[in-house]
Design an enzyme around this catalytic site. Structure first.
Site, PDB file in Angstrom:
ATOM      1  N   ARG A  20       0.869  -1.178   0.000  1.00 57.15           N
ATOM      2  CA  ARG A  20       0.000   0.000   0.000  1.00 57.15           C
ATOM      3  C   ARG A  20       0.900   1.220   0.000  1.00 57.15           C
ATOM      4  NH1 ARG A  20      -5.491   1.495   1.457  1.00 57.15           N
ATOM      5  NH2 ARG A  20      -5.575   3.632   0.654  1.00 57.15           N
ATOM      6  N   ASP A  23       1.145   3.883   2.798  1.00 51.83           N
ATOM      7  CA  ASP A  23       1.658   3.386   4.077  1.00 51.83           C
ATOM      8  C   ASP A  23       3.168   3.178   4.074  1.00 51.83           C
ATOM      9  OD1 ASP A  23      -0.972   3.254   4.924  1.00 51.83           O
ATOM     10  OD2 ASP A  23      -1.097   1.079   4.842  1.00 51.83           O
ATOM     11  N   ARG A  25       5.499   3.329   0.879  1.00 53.74           N
ATOM     12  CA  ARG A  25       6.315   3.663  -0.302  1.00 53.74           C
ATOM     13  C   ARG A  25       7.591   4.424   0.044  1.00 53.74           C
ATOM     14  NH1 ARG A  25       4.937   3.652  -5.358  1.00 53.74           N
ATOM     15  NH2 ARG A  25       2.720   3.829  -4.929  1.00 53.74           N
ATOM     16  N   GLU A  87      -4.759  -6.941  -6.603  1.00 56.22           N
ATOM     17  CA  GLU A  87      -3.384  -7.351  -6.899  1.00 56.22           C
ATOM     18  C   GLU A  87      -3.066  -8.671  -6.200  1.00 56.22           C
ATOM     19  OE1 GLU A  87      -0.415  -4.065  -7.201  1.00 56.22           O
ATOM     20  OE2 GLU A  87       0.462  -5.142  -5.502  1.00 56.22           O
TER      21      GLU A  87
END
Length: 99
Positions: A20, A23, A25, A87
């Site tokens: 996510r 949260d 990256r 995903e």
């Protein structure tokens, strides 16, 4: 792994990172991706910030199909993202085809 070995196995990427973005990256995923690349591990990271309601793009589906293994980073908001869950389903479907 040498390039010709990957091609013979049919994989473009050694690792596909599922996470996510909001949260993780700019902290955990950034560090993990950097270290994997430093070790010569060809890693796919989706670098786009996707909007609510967007579906998995053909390019992302292709990257999943062409990845050898997957690292799914479950974070606080991972399961609240329909994109992340779509995903994950695609990853599980692809993995089940191997067995």
């Amino acid at each position: 792994m040498a390039k010709h070995e990957k091609e013979s196995l049919g994989f473009t990427y050694d690792v596909f990172l599922s996470f996510r973005g909001e949260d993780t990256r700019h902290n955990f995923i950034g560090h993990l991706h950097k270290e994997l690349c430093r070790k010569g591990i060809n890693t796919f990271v989706d670098d786009k910030n996707l909007g609510i309601g967007d579906s998995i793009s053909p390019a992302l589906s292709k990257a999943i199909e062409e990845s050898r293994i997957f690292i799914v980073v479950f974070s606080e908001n991972y399961a609240s993202s329909s994109w992340c869950l779509d995903e994950l389903v695609k990853i599980l479907e692809r993995d089940s085809l191997k067995h």
